[in-house]
Write a protein that holds these residues in place. Structure first.
Motif, short mmCIF file in Angstrom:
data_model
loop_
_atom_site.label_atom_id
_atom_site.label_comp_id
_atom_site.label_asym_id
_atom_site.label_seq_id
_atom_site.Cartn_x
_atom_site.Cartn_y
_atom_site.Cartn_z
N LEU A 68 -0.66 60.26 14.43
CA LEU A 68 -1.32 61.51 14.06
C LEU A 68 -0.62 62.20 12.90
CD1 LEU A 68 -2.24 62.98 17.56
CD2 LEU A 68 -3.70 61.76 15.95
N SER A 69 0.68 61.96 12.72
CA SER A 69 1.37 62.54 11.56
C SER A 69 0.91 61.88 10.26
CB SER A 69 2.88 62.40 11.72
OG SER A 69 3.25 61.03 11.71
N LEU A 70 0.53 60.60 10.35
CA LEU A 70 0.03 59.91 9.16
C LEU A 70 -1.48 60.08 8.99
CD1 LEU A 70 2.03 56.55 9.46
CD2 LEU A 70 2.51 58.45 7.94
N PHE A 71 -2.20 60.06 10.11
CA PHE A 71 -3.66 60.19 10.08
C PHE A 71 -4.05 61.25 11.12
CE2 PHE A 71 -2.54 55.85 8.97
CZ PHE A 71 -3.17 55.69 7.75
N PRO A 72 -4.11 62.51 10.73
CA PRO A 72 -4.33 63.60 11.71
C PRO A 72 -5.67 63.50 12.45
CG PRO A 72 -3.51 64.46 9.62
CD PRO A 72 -3.85 63.03 9.38
N GLU A 73 -6.67 62.86 11.85
CA GLU A 73 -7.99 62.79 12.48
C GLU A 73 -8.19 61.54 13.31
OE1 GLU A 73 -9.97 65.32 12.29
OE2 GLU A 73 -8.64 66.40 10.92
N TYR A 74 -7.13 60.74 13.48
CA TYR A 74 -7.31 59.47 14.18
C TYR A 74 -7.58 59.67 15.67
CZ TYR A 74 -6.83 54.42 14.79
OH TYR A 74 -7.10 53.10 15.04
N SER A 75 -7.25 60.84 16.22
CA SER A 75 -7.52 61.09 17.64
C SER A 75 -9.01 61.14 17.93
CB SER A 75 -6.86 62.41 18.06
OG SER A 75 -7.35 63.48 17.27
N ALA A 76 -9.83 61.35 16.90
CA ALA A 76 -11.27 61.33 17.11
C ALA A 76 -11.76 59.91 17.38
CB ALA A 76 -12.00 61.91 15.90
N ILE A 77 -10.99 58.89 16.96
CA ILE A 77 -11.35 57.49 17.19
C ILE A 77 -10.74 56.99 18.48
CG2 ILE A 77 -11.22 55.15 16.23
CD1 ILE A 77 -11.09 56.40 13.46
N HIS A 78 -9.43 57.18 18.66
CA HIS A 78 -8.73 56.77 19.88
C HIS A 78 -7.82 57.90 20.33
CE1 HIS A 78 -10.15 52.67 19.69
NE2 HIS A 78 -9.68 52.52 18.46
N ASP B 130 3.63 50.28 7.49
CA ASP B 130 2.56 49.39 7.01
C ASP B 130 1.74 48.85 8.18
OD1 ASP B 130 3.42 49.79 4.43
OD2 ASP B 130 4.71 48.01 4.41
N ARG B 131 2.41 48.54 9.30
CA ARG B 131 1.69 48.06 10.47
C ARG B 131 0.75 49.14 11.00
NH1 ARG B 131 5.39 44.26 14.46
NH2 ARG B 131 6.26 42.88 12.87
N ILE B 132 1.23 50.40 11.01
CA ILE B 132 0.40 51.50 11.50
C ILE B 132 -0.80 51.70 10.59
CG2 ILE B 132 0.36 53.99 11.89
CD1 ILE B 132 3.26 53.78 12.82
N ARG B 133 -0.59 51.60 9.28
CA ARG B 133 -1.72 51.77 8.36
C ARG B 133 -2.73 50.63 8.53
NH1 ARG B 133 2.71 53.22 4.87
NH2 ARG B 133 2.62 55.45 4.34
N THR B 134 -2.24 49.40 8.73
CA THR B 134 -3.16 48.28 8.97
C THR B 134 -3.91 48.45 10.28
OG1 THR B 134 -1.64 46.81 7.78
CG2 THR B 134 -3.30 45.77 9.19
N MET B 135 -3.22 48.93 11.32
CA MET B 135 -3.86 49.17 12.62
C MET B 135 -4.96 50.21 12.49
SD MET B 135 -2.16 50.80 16.05
CE MET B 135 -2.09 52.41 15.25
N CYS B 136 -4.68 51.29 11.79
CA CYS B 136 -5.68 52.35 11.65
C CYS B 136 -6.82 51.92 10.74
CB CYS B 136 -5.01 53.62 11.09
SG CYS B 136 -3.77 54.33 12.20
#
Length: 696
Positions: free
Chosen positions: A54-64, A3-9
């Protein structure tokens, strides 16, 4: 933590905060490694955190491209003066006040070099970006000795497009004033903020830093001492503002429902006013003024040019010594969500407004905010206001009305925000307040500064046998209840065997007037919620009544020669009206809000007059006063005390024989009718009437 990771993203953040207590519960050995070898472990944590994200949000590397793991809730907190060599390369937690902050500089994270002979792109192996304490002192071109492609020894040039940079900022952390031992100078330490930790704190903030204690070679120290001495710094991993540690900053749904339930009380304004400094007896006018200043009015933008009128309320306390003026200021400092306390003798013009100084690192002129800037959107408390120099006092004219501070020094021309209420305390010129003189003649303050205060409160220390006896009982009882052993006893015995409450515990929650108090923690939440969410509208404002009052005040101020009434005082009535409505969490203004504001302004106007003029003014402006039940009770007690003194002076022998004073009931009720109070049943049956030892 998912939940913390989802809130962070969801917020596009880059830091994942991990509690050290959770780490200990999961794997104690891993927690020990993090504390003893933080540099290596945190580097591994960052890699793993990125994989999980990245396992939860594969495209998050485009942001950070990087995710930082921040360690919070470290169990041991060290003092800055207690850090020694055993702490080197370990994870530590310290706290202090930020005194200086540099700009944001680029720091080399990954170096790429071009060979000047063959153009080969090189990456030095094991090069970590130079000295973390000084990012400018790097020898990037000399980090490679030979080109592996052409075997030449250079020259090599930094490839700026391929080189990766990071953010770098240096803070100076100084011991908090309460942590410095008596007679010692405060210690300070440099803190290095990297990545997304930059601009997390500004000068004046009290913060808690969790980081790695590192050493570095400082050639300047070695030259001065003649033998190898290392400089030290703290590379921050997690920064938390200590003011954010209060639960009232982030209000939960349960808090909001509790505050709404509290606002539904019909006597909420009386409870709020009684809860202001409950350990101080009496002084209802000062408590009323401070309560309205804490809630504040609503600032407004007039027209399309961005002209702004202030909504904060300024209060001046003037009176005899020993009347708890400084204690009121200290209470506001502990109650307001943001408050800066200073004294007139120890504050200069630049200390209150802003100072320009040369940064020792960049050698550039930088701006440092003073007390009024640090108190932005809060309260600035100035004690011993009359002891300030006239030049220093003049410097805050702009801050008190326009709520901005204009600077034009050392080539820096700018304006800083100072949107804060000013609550000041001062002493009269002769030590004690002289009622035969007007307010301006009793205090060494100019007319421009006095007109900027919305409310003027005069505190007089007058001998009164009845009041003195009640005050003495209150002070002694307060000391008894506040004793540590007595407090423990009250806590253990607050509920008896029969389920009844201990009388001492009941007194703790009641004011001197018998009103139920609001706990200070809950009052902080109530004030914070009201300032954030309540914006009272002035659609139902009684404009005719306020206009007639202003005209009458202007006429009487010229005739009486007391405090001059200006347009600012008309705006003060509007601000006090909004503050009273905000105190009830109402989104609109009612007639009782206007009446309460008018009574505060009139009482302030009366107190600034000579004693002979005051009584006539009270009769003149009686039609504007719509007293509430509590206000009428104060007036009735005043009338009754006056009658007691008159009867005691007329027949002192009878008083000496019987030990009491008898007052004719008809005489008292006749005087009450002169002031518009006809029903006295509630007054006779009130708790305050019996507490002051009156009987019928």
């Amino acid at each position: 933590y998912r939940d913390r990771i989802r809130t962070m993203c969801a917020n596009n953040h880059q830091s994942l905060v991990v509690s050290y207590a959770h780490l200990v519960a999961f794997d104690p050995l891993l927690a020990v490694w993090v504390a003893d070898a933080p540099s290596e472990m945190l580097r591994l944590f960052d890699v793993v955190s990125l994989d999980v994200v990245l396992s939860l949000f594969p495209e998050y590397s485009a942001i950070h491209e990087l995710i930082y793991t921040r360690i919070a809730d470290l169990p041991i907190a060290d003092q800055l003066r207690d850090i020694r060599h055993i702490h080197l390369n370990c994870l530590i937690k310290v706290s202090g006040v930020v005194t200086r902050r540099t700009g944001v500089f680029p720091q080399l994270s990954l170096l790429r070099l071009d060979c000047g002979r063959c153009g080969e792109l090189l990456t030095p192996i094991g090069w970590t970006g130079g000295n973390v304490n000084d990012p400018g002192r790097v020898t990037a071109e000399h980090s490679v000795q030979m080109c592996p492609a052409c075997s030449s020894r250079g020259p090599f040039k930094v490839n700026s497009s391929q080189t990766i940079f990071g953010n770098y900022q240096k803070l100076t952390l100084q011991e908090s004033p309460g942590q410095v031992p008596a007679g010692r100078l405060p210690r300070y330490k440099d803190v290095i903020a990297l990545g997304d930790l930059i601009d997390q704190a500004r000068p004046g903030d009290e913060i808690e830093v969790t980081g790695v204690y590192k050493h570095h070679v400082d050639s300047g120290i070695n030259i001065r001492h003649g033998f190898p001495v290392f400089g030290t710094c703290i590379e921050a991993n997690y920064i938390r503002k200590l003011e954010d540690a209060h639960e009232d900053v982030q209000l939960t749904d349960e808090d909001v429902s509790e505050l709404r339930k509290l606002a539904a009380d019909a006597r909420i304004s009386e409870r709020v006013i009684a809860s202001i400094a409950p350990s101080i007896y009496g002084h209802r006018d000062i408590k009323t003024a401070i309560a309205h200043a804490l809630f504040g009015g609503e600032s407004k933008s007039v027209g399309d040019n961005g002209f702004r009128t202030r909504g904060d309320i300024n209060v001046l306390l003037l009176g005899d010594p020993g009347t708890a003026k400084s204690q009121f200021l200290k209470y506001v400092e502990k109650t307001s969500h943001r408050a800066v306390y200073t004294t007139g003798k120890g504050a200069s013009a630049v200390g209150l407004t802003a100072a320009v100084r040369k940064d020792p690192v960049t050698r550039e002129w930088t701006l440092e905010g003073g007390a009024l800037v640090l108190a932005d959107r809060g309260v600035c408390l100035i004690d011993e206001f009359d002891k300030m120099n006239e030049q220093d006092r003049t410097s805050i004219h702009e801050a008190m009305e326009q709520q901005s501070i204009s600077i034009s020094k050392a080539g820096i021309v700018t304006s800083l925000q100072a949107r804060c209420s000013v609550i000041a305390a001062a002493n009269p010129i002769k030590g004690r307040y002289d009622t035969s003189l007007s307010f301006g003649e009793n205090v060494e303050l100019t007319e421009p500064i006095l007109s900027r205060f919305d409310v003027l409160c005069v505190v007089r220390d007058r001998p009164d046998a009845t009041m003195d006896e009640t005050l003495a009982r209150f002070v002694v009882d307060s000391h008894i209840r506040s004793h540590p052993r007595e407090h423990d006893t009250i806590g253990r015995e607050s509920s008896g065997f029969d389920g009844s409450q201990n009388p001492a515990a009941v007194l703790e929650s009641m004011s001197d007037s018998g009103v139920e108090l609001i706990p200070q923690k809950l009052l902080r939440k109530y004030i914070l919620y009201a300032r954030r969410n309540v914006k009272p509208r002035l659609s139902n404002l009684d404009q005719h009544k306020i206009t007639q009052l202003y005209i009458s005040l202007r006429r009487e101020s010229v005739a009486s020669g007391g405090m001059a009434i200006a347009v600012r005082h008309l705006e003060s009535i509007v601000r006090l009206t909004e503050a009273h409505a905000r105190m009830h969490l109402r989104d609109y203004v009612r007639d009782d809000d206007v009446n309460a504001a008018i009574s505060i302004v009139l009482e302030s106007f009366f107190q600034s007059q000579k004693y002979g003029v005051m009584r006539g003014l009270r009769r003149t402006f009686h039609k504007f006063l719509s007293v509430s039940q509590r206000d009428s009770a104060d007036m009735l007690f005043y009338l009754l005390s006056s009658l007691v003194r008159e009867y005691a002076a007329a027949d002192p022998a009878q008083v000496q024989r019987s030990g009491q004073v008898e007052v004719e009931l008809d005489d008292f009720e006749a005087r009450a009718k002169e002031y518009g109070v006809h029903s006295l049943h509630n007054f006779y049956t009130s708790t305050s009437f019996h507490q002051r030892h009156f009987t019928i």
